[in-house]
Design a protein around this motif. Structure first.
Motif, short mmCIF file in Angstrom:
data_model
loop_
_atom_site.label_atom_id
_atom_site.label_comp_id
_atom_site.label_asym_id
_atom_site.label_seq_id
_atom_site.Cartn_x
_atom_site.Cartn_y
_atom_site.Cartn_z
N GLY A 193 0.84 -1.19 0.00
CA GLY A 193 0.00 0.00 0.00
C GLY A 193 0.88 1.25 0.00
O GLY A 193 2.10 1.17 0.13
N GLU A 194 0.25 2.39 -0.13
CA GLU A 194 1.03 3.64 -0.06
C GLU A 194 1.64 3.81 1.33
O GLU A 194 2.65 4.50 1.49
CB GLU A 194 0.13 4.82 -0.39
N HIS A 195 1.01 3.20 2.30
CA HIS A 195 1.51 3.23 3.67
C HIS A 195 1.42 1.81 4.23
O HIS A 195 0.57 1.02 3.83
CB HIS A 195 0.70 4.19 4.54
N GLU A 196 2.32 1.51 5.18
CA GLU A 196 2.36 0.21 5.83
C GLU A 196 2.08 0.39 7.32
O GLU A 196 2.37 1.45 7.88
CB GLU A 196 3.73 -0.45 5.66
N ALA A 197 1.53 -0.66 7.93
CA ALA A 197 1.31 -0.63 9.37
C ALA A 197 1.53 -2.03 9.93
O ALA A 197 1.34 -3.03 9.22
CB ALA A 197 -0.10 -0.14 9.71
N VAL A 198 1.91 -2.11 11.20
CA VAL A 198 2.19 -3.39 11.83
C VAL A 198 0.91 -4.19 12.06
O VAL A 198 0.87 -5.39 11.83
CB VAL A 198 2.94 -3.19 13.16
N THR A 199 -0.15 -3.50 12.50
CA THR A 199 -1.40 -4.18 12.84
C THR A 199 -2.58 -3.42 12.24
O THR A 199 -2.45 -2.27 11.81
CB THR A 199 -1.60 -4.24 14.37
N VAL A 200 -3.74 -4.07 12.26
CA VAL A 200 -4.94 -3.38 11.81
C VAL A 200 -5.26 -2.21 12.74
O VAL A 200 -5.77 -1.18 12.31
CB VAL A 200 -6.12 -4.36 11.69
N HIS A 201 -4.91 -2.34 14.02
CA HIS A 201 -5.14 -1.25 14.98
C HIS A 201 -4.35 0.00 14.58
O HIS A 201 -4.89 1.11 14.52
CB HIS A 201 -4.74 -1.69 16.39
N SER A 202 -3.04 -0.19 14.32
CA SER A 202 -2.24 0.98 13.96
C SER A 202 -2.59 1.49 12.57
O SER A 202 -2.44 2.68 12.28
CB SER A 202 -0.74 0.67 14.07
N ALA A 203 -3.09 0.60 11.70
CA ALA A 203 -3.55 1.06 10.38
C ALA A 203 -4.77 1.97 10.53
O ALA A 203 -4.87 3.01 9.86
CB ALA A 203 -3.89 -0.14 9.50
N LEU A 204 -5.71 1.59 11.39
CA LEU A 204 -6.90 2.42 11.60
C LEU A 204 -6.50 3.77 12.21
O LEU A 204 -6.99 4.83 11.78
CB LEU A 204 -7.88 1.70 12.52
N LEU A 205 -5.61 3.75 13.18
CA LEU A 205 -5.16 5.00 13.79
C LEU A 205 -4.39 5.85 12.78
O LEU A 205 -4.54 7.08 12.75
CB LEU A 205 -4.30 4.70 15.02
N GLY A 206 -3.60 5.20 11.94
CA GLY A 206 -2.88 5.93 10.91
C GLY A 206 -3.82 6.57 9.90
O GLY A 206 -3.61 7.69 9.44
N ALA A 207 -4.88 5.82 9.54
CA ALA A 207 -5.86 6.37 8.60
C ALA A 207 -6.48 7.64 9.17
O ALA A 207 -6.62 8.65 8.47
CB ALA A 207 -6.94 5.34 8.31
N ARG A 208 -6.82 7.60 10.44
CA ARG A 208 -7.49 8.74 11.07
C ARG A 208 -6.55 9.91 11.31
O ARG A 208 -6.85 11.06 10.97
CB ARG A 208 -8.12 8.29 12.40
N HIS A 209 -5.37 9.63 11.89
CA HIS A 209 -4.52 10.71 12.39
C HIS A 209 -3.42 11.11 11.42
O HIS A 209 -2.90 12.23 11.52
CB HIS A 209 -3.92 10.32 13.74
N VAL A 210 -3.03 10.23 10.51
CA VAL A 210 -1.99 10.56 9.53
C VAL A 210 -2.61 10.98 8.20
O VAL A 210 -2.21 11.98 7.61
CB VAL A 210 -1.02 9.38 9.33
N LEU A 211 -3.61 10.23 7.74
CA LEU A 211 -4.23 10.50 6.44
C LEU A 211 -5.51 11.32 6.54
O LEU A 211 -6.15 11.59 5.52
CB LEU A 211 -4.50 9.19 5.70
N ASP A 212 -5.91 11.69 7.75
CA ASP A 212 -7.10 12.52 7.96
C ASP A 212 -8.36 11.90 7.34
O ASP A 212 -9.19 12.60 6.73
CB ASP A 212 -6.90 13.93 7.39
N ALA A 213 -8.51 10.61 7.49
CA ALA A 213 -9.67 9.93 6.93
C ALA A 213 -10.96 10.36 7.63
O ALA A 213 -10.99 10.57 8.84
CB ALA A 213 -9.51 8.42 7.07
N ASP A 214 -12.02 10.48 6.82
CA ASP A 214 -13.36 10.65 7.37
C ASP A 214 -14.01 9.30 7.62
O ASP A 214 -14.87 9.16 8.49
CB ASP A 214 -14.24 11.44 6.40
N VAL A 215 -13.61 8.31 6.81
CA VAL A 215 -14.21 6.98 6.89
C VAL A 215 -13.18 5.98 6.37
O VAL A 215 -12.39 6.29 5.48
CB VAL A 215 -15.53 6.90 6.08
#
Length: 376
Positions: A193-215
């Protein structure tokens, strides 16, 4: 057991971001399609000798039923191409302890510029997270979100139960190229992916706080694995995403696997995969979007699905102390939105025309998620 075959690249075929497709002539003269991941092997060229893994091709598998380039021995020996690849700053290893393990930069790695932010990130702030078990639902969920909230920032979290390379998903690549999805994070053993994460938990947090996801839409890649047994299917990983979103304070919505075109009884109407993941395995609640009875499209089929959801998901979960909640969502405009989405809609080989319910339920979940977006 791996099946190895050697051949020569004849021509490069049309492909998409993150992959190279080619036609390879094997040593016996047979020509076969093959796929390479430049991230792992570099990009093969016509006339080049390649080593292929032909397991999926020879077994006649559906998704992924092609040869994969494992090595380009002449190219590496002649040019030192592998040594020319830039070294990642971090130490994230994915496809770990396999011959193809790869080192990548991850958003939660200590070397990442986002590490300090994610050290303190603990909450999704109610962000809607759509979980589902089939990758084919991804564009349908996107269509429902975009029809309801055209400006929503959508991030796809690619989990590791099916195709590990996120680049294998032509659907995700096309959604990204058209800016219908604002980012892809591959997590666990998945990569690319454009970004990698260790777990689904850190991926969700990264989506929200790094990529500014709305959903966020969290789903395994293409190539779901099923055994026909109650618990032997890769889509069961949906539960991990559901639990992660719940404990991190997200609003969890499940795009139900429903079909009116599948000839298999266990998947017709509400799939047994949906009833197992949500009715028997989930330990946290989710919102379950269904077509509203007041909608002009509503039929005896949709009434039957609602009854199945009550008897096979809601009631069994409640007996275990889990309170799922049905949502009645209007379907106006969603069929047109599905027809407009500029990627191929296909689930188990069936199109929108052949199995409209499969895609409608994804779009309903997308609409329900978009209705729950909050912006500061």
């Amino acid at each position: 057991m791996l099946r190895w075959e050697r051949g020569t690249v004849v021509t490069i075929l049309p492909a998409w971001s993150g992959v190279v497709r080619c036609e390879v002539e094997l040593e016996g003269g047979e020509r076969v399609p093959a796929l390479a991941y430049p991230e792992l092997t570099g990009a093969p060229s016509p006339g080049e000798v390649v080593l292929l893994n032909t397991n999926a091709l020879r077994r006649g598998l559906g998704t992924g039923g092609q040869a994969f380039v494992v090595a380009r021995p002449d190219s590496v020996a002649a040019t030192g191409e592998s040594a020319a690849q830039p070294d990642p700053a971090g130490h994230m290893v994915k496809a770990r302890y396999t011959p193809m393990q790869t080192v990548l930069d991850a958003i939660d790695d200590p070397a990442s510029p986002h590490h300090a932010l994610l050290q303190d990130a603990e909450d999704l702030g109610g962000m809607p997270v759509v979980v589902t078990d089939l990758h084919s639902a991804l564009p349908a969920v996107v269509a429902g979100i975009r029809e309801t909230d055209p400006d929503a920032r959508i991030v796809h979290v690619h989990t590791d139960a099916a195709a590990l390379p996120a680049a294998f998903s032509r659907t995700a690549a096309e959604l990204r190229e058209r800016d219908l999805v604002q980012g892809v994070i591959s997590c666990g053993q998945a990569f690319g992916g454009e970004h990698e994460a260790v777990t689904v938990h850190s991926a969700l947090l990264g989506a929200r706080h790094v990529l500014d996801a709305d959903v966020v839409i969290a789903v395994q890649g293409p190539g779901t694995l099923g055994s026909g047994t109650p618990w032997g299917f890769s889509g069961l990983q949906l539960v991990e995403s559901l639990h992660a979103a719940h404990v991190l304070g997200g609003t969890v919505l499940a795009a139900l696997r429903v079909s009116e075109g599948d000839a298999r009884e266990r998947h017709h109407g509400l799939s047994h995969h949906a009833s197992t993941t949500l009715g028997r395995a989930a330990l946290a609640p989710a919102l379950l979007p269904l077509l509203a009875p007041t909608d002009p499209q509503y039929s005896a089929f949709h009434a039957s699905v609602a009854e199945q959801v009550d008897s096979m998901i809601v009631a069994p979960a409640r007996r275990r102390g889990v309170e799922h909640r049905r949502l009645e969502v209007p379907g106006d405009g969603l069929r047109a939105a599905l027809e407009r989405i500029p990627v191929r809609l296909s689930t188990m080989g069936r199109s929108l025309a052949e199995d409209p319910a499969a895609f409608l339920h994804g779009a309903l979940a997308g609409r329900a998620a978009a209705q729950r977006i909050t912006r500061s």
